[in-house]
Design a protein around this motif. Structure first.
Motif: not given
Length: 297
Positions: A38, A41, A46, A50, A53-54, A57-58
């Motif tokens: 995180s 990112l 980001l 966001e 969240e990514i 998900q990854s």
């Protein structure tokens, strides 16, 4: 901790049915990985929401990650497996050597069982604890059965005093065990499965008191030993197997062996209430396994 990461880790921990210490350690490692991802990112522009969240998900589905980690940590050592099966072997040995009628030997094993169960309960509930915990509850169950068999007019003692207290203790321990894993509840209930099953073959109520039930147990000692050996074998298999579906299958074997043993020993001569108790005992053992099998699908 971001809300996405927090939600992901909570769901992951709820799905991971392993020792709490190991689970917390794995969750900390996972948290560190998600935080690093995180942060990376966020440095790329980001927002914090966001990025988190990514990051989750990854990593993929928390259920899938939990299943993979479960199979990595679920297999206990041979030492844990044999120690888990030890109480079943001890009871089988008592019936093989006829020492189950000796108060001294039974008291020693009971005291040992209580000590080990209390130690394991306060040491994080390791996987080997649950068979011992079943025997720890055994006197509670047996006493309830004998109180129900008191002559008419004395049964109120069991109904009003003992049984409510015993049920409270029993339900509390089962709930605490099931919160960790329903399969452990079945592992714990296994000794009581055998106890209820064999009591059902001896009769109920005044019939049980009228019969020489000690002589009956002695006559059926071989079949009783087979029942406990089946529990020991299933316990070892449960501890040593990795896939959860295989663990579930291993716990479905003892009810079949016990049902066969009781039926053969009694030659099917079990009254209505005896069959009811027997089926209740089998259900109490199998339902947690069935519930977990459904959740696994």
């Amino acid at each position: 901790m971001g809300s996405n990461i927090s939600h992901y880790l909570n769901k992951f921990k709820a799905c991971l049915k392993i020792d709490q210490t190991i689970r917390d350690g794995v969750a900390e490692e996972l948290y560190a990985h998600l935080e690093d991802k995180s942060r990376e990112l966020e440095e790329n522009g980001l927002s914090k929401e966001e990025a988190s969240e990514i990051a989750v998900q990854s990593l993929g589905s928390p259920e899938l990650i939990a299943q993979q980690i479960y199979e990595t940590h679920a297999q206990g050592s041979w030492k844990e497996a044999l120690f888990s099966a030890l109480p079943h072997f001890l009871v089988a040995l008592l019936f093989t050597s006829y020492y189950w009628q000796n108060v001294v030997y039974v008291s020693i094993i009971l005291a040992l069982t209580v000590g080990i169960a209390i130690y394991g309960w306060h040491r994080g509930k390791p996987i080997w604890l649950f068979p011992w915990l079943g025997y720890y509850l055994m006197p509670v169950v047996v006493t309830g059965i004998l109180l129900l068999s008191l002559p008419q007019g004395w049964g109120w003692i069991a109904a009003l005093i003992y049984i409510p207290l015993a049920l409270f203790v029993f339900i509390h321990i089962v709930r605490q065990t099931a919160r960790r894993d329903w399969l452990y509840a079945s592992l714990m209930l296994a000794p009581m499965l055998v106890t209820f099953s064999w009591f059902s073959s001896l009769g109920t109520g005044s019939e049980l008191l009228a019969n020489d039930w000690m002589a009956s147990l002695q006559t059926n000692a071989l079949w009783i030993v087979i029942s406990f050996i089946a529990l020991a074998a299933a316990t070892i298999a449960f501890i040593r197997l990795k896939p959860r579906r295989h663990k579930i299958m291993s716990l479905l074997i003892p009810p079949l062996v016990i049902l066969f043993s009781v039926t053969m020993a009694s030659r099917g001569n079990i009254d209505y209430w005896g069959w009811l108790i027997l089926l209740f005992a089998l259900s109490a053992f199998a339902i947690p396994v069935w519930m977990q099998a459904r959740a696994y699908q």
